[in-house]
Design a protein around this motif. Structure first.
Motif, PDB file in Angstrom:
ATOM      1  N   HIS A  22       2.650  11.475  -5.115  1.00 23.50           N
ATOM      2  CA  HIS A  22       3.482  10.299  -5.339  1.00 23.50           C
ATOM      3  C   HIS A  22       4.743  10.720  -6.077  1.00 23.50           C
ATOM      4  CE1 HIS A  22       4.843   6.523  -7.111  1.00 23.50           C
ATOM      5  NE2 HIS A  22       4.172   5.935  -6.146  1.00 23.50           N
ATOM      6  N   PRO A  23       5.922  10.211  -5.660  1.00 22.97           N
ATOM      7  CA  PRO A  23       7.148  10.521  -6.384  1.00 22.97           C
ATOM      8  C   PRO A  23       6.996  10.144  -7.862  1.00 22.97           C
ATOM      9  CG  PRO A  23       7.641   9.381  -4.348  1.00 22.97           C
ATOM     10  CD  PRO A  23       6.151   9.338  -4.518  1.00 22.97           C
ATOM     11  N   ALA A  42      10.208   7.854  -1.841  1.00 26.03           N
ATOM     12  CA  ALA A  42      10.513   9.195  -1.349  1.00 26.03           C
ATOM     13  C   ALA A  42      11.789   9.203  -0.508  1.00 26.03           C
ATOM     14  CB  ALA A  42       9.336   9.733  -0.536  1.00 26.03           C
ATOM     15  N   MET A  43      12.081   8.090   0.174  1.00 23.46           N
ATOM     16  CA  MET A  43      13.278   7.984   0.999  1.00 23.46           C
ATOM     17  C   MET A  43      14.539   7.710   0.178  1.00 23.46           C
ATOM     18  SD  MET A  43      11.615   5.639   4.036  1.00 23.46           S
ATOM     19  CE  MET A  43      13.007   5.578   5.154  1.00 23.46           C
ATOM     20  N   LEU A  44      14.382   7.076  -0.965  1.00 19.19           N
ATOM     21  CA  LEU A  44      15.523   6.620  -1.765  1.00 19.19           C
ATOM     22  C   LEU A  44      16.556   7.706  -2.056  1.00 19.19           C
ATOM     23  CD1 LEU A  44      16.854   4.240  -3.216  1.00 19.19           C
ATOM     24  CD2 LEU A  44      15.470   4.800  -5.228  1.00 19.19           C
ATOM     25  N   PRO A  45      16.157   8.926  -2.461  1.00 21.25           N
ATOM     26  CA  PRO A  45      17.182   9.944  -2.735  1.00 21.25           C
ATOM     27  C   PRO A  45      18.015  10.325  -1.502  1.00 21.25           C
ATOM     28  CG  PRO A  45      15.077  10.602  -3.675  1.00 21.25           C
ATOM     29  CD  PRO A  45      14.825   9.399  -2.823  1.00 21.25           C
ATOM     30  N   GLN A  46      17.505  10.065  -0.313  1.00 21.42           N
ATOM     31  CA  GLN A  46      18.230  10.392   0.912  1.00 21.42           C
ATOM     32  C   GLN A  46      19.210   9.298   1.326  1.00 21.42           C
ATOM     33  OE1 GLN A  46      17.765  13.485   2.021  1.00 21.42           O
ATOM     34  NE2 GLN A  46      16.342  13.612   0.311  1.00 21.42           N
ATOM     35  N   PRO A  91       5.898  -1.622  10.759  1.00 19.61           N
ATOM     36  CA  PRO A  91       6.136  -0.581   9.750  1.00 19.61           C
ATOM     37  C   PRO A  91       7.608  -0.361   9.394  1.00 19.61           C
ATOM     38  CG  PRO A  91       4.555   0.192  11.368  1.00 19.61           C
ATOM     39  CD  PRO A  91       5.107  -1.110  11.877  1.00 19.61           C
ATOM     40  N   GLY A  92       8.496  -0.429  10.372  1.00 21.30           N
ATOM     41  CA  GLY A  92       9.921  -0.257  10.077  1.00 21.30           C
ATOM     42  C   GLY A  92      10.445  -1.343   9.156  1.00 21.30           C
ATOM     43  N   ARG A  93      10.015  -2.573   9.386  1.00 21.09           N
ATOM     44  CA  ARG A  93      10.433  -3.683   8.524  1.00 21.09           C
ATOM     45  C   ARG A  93       9.850  -3.557   7.120  1.00 21.09           C
ATOM     46  NH1 ARG A  93      10.121  -8.820  12.642  1.00 21.09           N
ATOM     47  NH2 ARG A  93      12.124  -8.413  13.618  1.00 21.09           N
ATOM     48  N   GLU A  94       8.585  -3.122   7.035  1.00 17.56           N
ATOM     49  CA  GLU A  94       7.954  -2.931   5.721  1.00 17.56           C
ATOM     50  C   GLU A  94       8.684  -1.852   4.921  1.00 17.56           C
ATOM     51  OE1 GLU A  94       5.541  -4.610   4.190  1.00 17.56           O
ATOM     52  OE2 GLU A  94       5.153  -5.943   5.875  1.00 17.56           O
ATOM     53  N   LEU A  95       9.021  -0.746   5.580  1.00 16.66           N
ATOM     54  CA  LEU A  95       9.766   0.318   4.899  1.00 16.66           C
ATOM     55  C   LEU A  95      11.140  -0.170   4.455  1.00 16.66           C
ATOM     56  CD1 LEU A  95       9.008   3.519   6.981  1.00 16.66           C
ATOM     57  CD2 LEU A  95       8.568   3.175   4.548  1.00 16.66           C
ATOM     58  N   THR A 101       0.826  -1.200   0.000  1.00 20.45           N
ATOM     59  CA  THR A 101       0.000   0.000   0.000  1.00 20.45           C
ATOM     60  C   THR A 101       0.859   1.247   0.000  1.00 20.45           C
ATOM     61  OG1 THR A 101      -0.227  -0.124   2.412  1.00 20.45           O
ATOM     62  CG2 THR A 101      -1.981  -1.124   1.104  1.00 20.45           C
ATOM     63  N   ILE A 102       1.328   1.648   1.145  1.00 18.94           N
ATOM     64  CA  ILE A 102       2.041   2.910   1.234  1.00 18.94           C
ATOM     65  C   ILE A 102       3.551   2.738   1.405  1.00 18.94           C
ATOM     66  CG2 ILE A 102       1.805   3.229   3.714  1.00 18.94           C
ATOM     67  CD1 ILE A 102       0.981   6.170   2.966  1.00 18.94           C
ATOM     68  N   GLY A 103       3.989   1.533   1.715  1.00 20.49           N
ATOM     69  CA  GLY A 103       5.417   1.291   1.904  1.00 20.49           C
ATOM     70  C   GLY A 103       6.253   1.630   0.684  1.00 20.49           C
ATOM     71  N   ARG A 104       5.798   1.252  -0.491  1.00 21.13           N
ATOM     72  CA  ARG A 104       6.579   1.519  -1.709  1.00 21.13           C
ATOM     73  C   ARG A 104       6.675   3.012  -2.030  1.00 21.13           C
ATOM     74  NH1 ARG A 104       3.797  -3.358  -3.908  1.00 21.13           N
ATOM     75  NH2 ARG A 104       5.208  -5.041  -3.442  1.00 21.13           N
TER      76      ARG A 104
END
Length: 146
Positions: free
Chosen positions: A137-138, A16-20, A45-49, A8-11
């Motif tokens: 969405h990115p 959004a986190m990838l560039p960081q 949630p931490g594991r899903e992210l 759902t929202i993890g991807r």
């Protein structure tokens, strides 16, 4: 209740986190939810992210931290009432690893996780919050919201 899963929202959050994420990041270490909450809500949630970000970044996820069975709810409390979580550590190499968590409020959880691992230097978090302007969405066109 928002359920954070990679389907759902993890991807989108991971995108959004990838560039960081530094190009030198060797692995991702999720900050685990307590076992009781993982059982109750059926998700960590931490594991899903971390799993979603690992797919995008091509780095492994290392389950280096063990959570407590239960600890008092931390969300919404004032600093003095929140307490500090404790983590067990698995005997794995976390050199160059980045801590991944779903919420950042005071930083106490990330500090405790980093201290347990002997001082992991980098951390990324993604927080979902209601917004009047919506979520873009990115990769979406400017002004287009989902």
């Amino acid at each position: 209740m928002i359920v954070l899963s990679s389907a759902t929202i993890g991807r989108p959050l991971a995108a959004a986190m990838l560039p960081q994420l530094s190009a030198t990041s060797a692995a991702l270490v999720p900050v685990p939810r307590s076992l009781a909450r993982r059982w109750r809500y059926g998700v960590d949630p931490g594991r899903e992210l971390a799993a979603a970000l690992a797919c995008l970044a091509g780095v492994p996820v290392i389950e280096a931290l063990r959570s407590e069975i239960w600890h008092p709810r931390r969300a919404g409390g004032v600093d003095s009432s929140r307490g500090i979580p404790r983590f067990g550590v698995r005997n794995v190499d976390v050199s160059g690893a980045v801590l991944i968590d779903d919420v950042f409020t005071t930083g106490a959880t990330l500090r405790a996780a980093s201290d347990a691992l002997g001082g992991v230097a980098a951390a990324l978090t993604a927080t979902v919050a209601p917004s009047a302007i919506g979520f873009q969405h990115p990769g979406a066109e400017p002004g287009e919201s989902n």
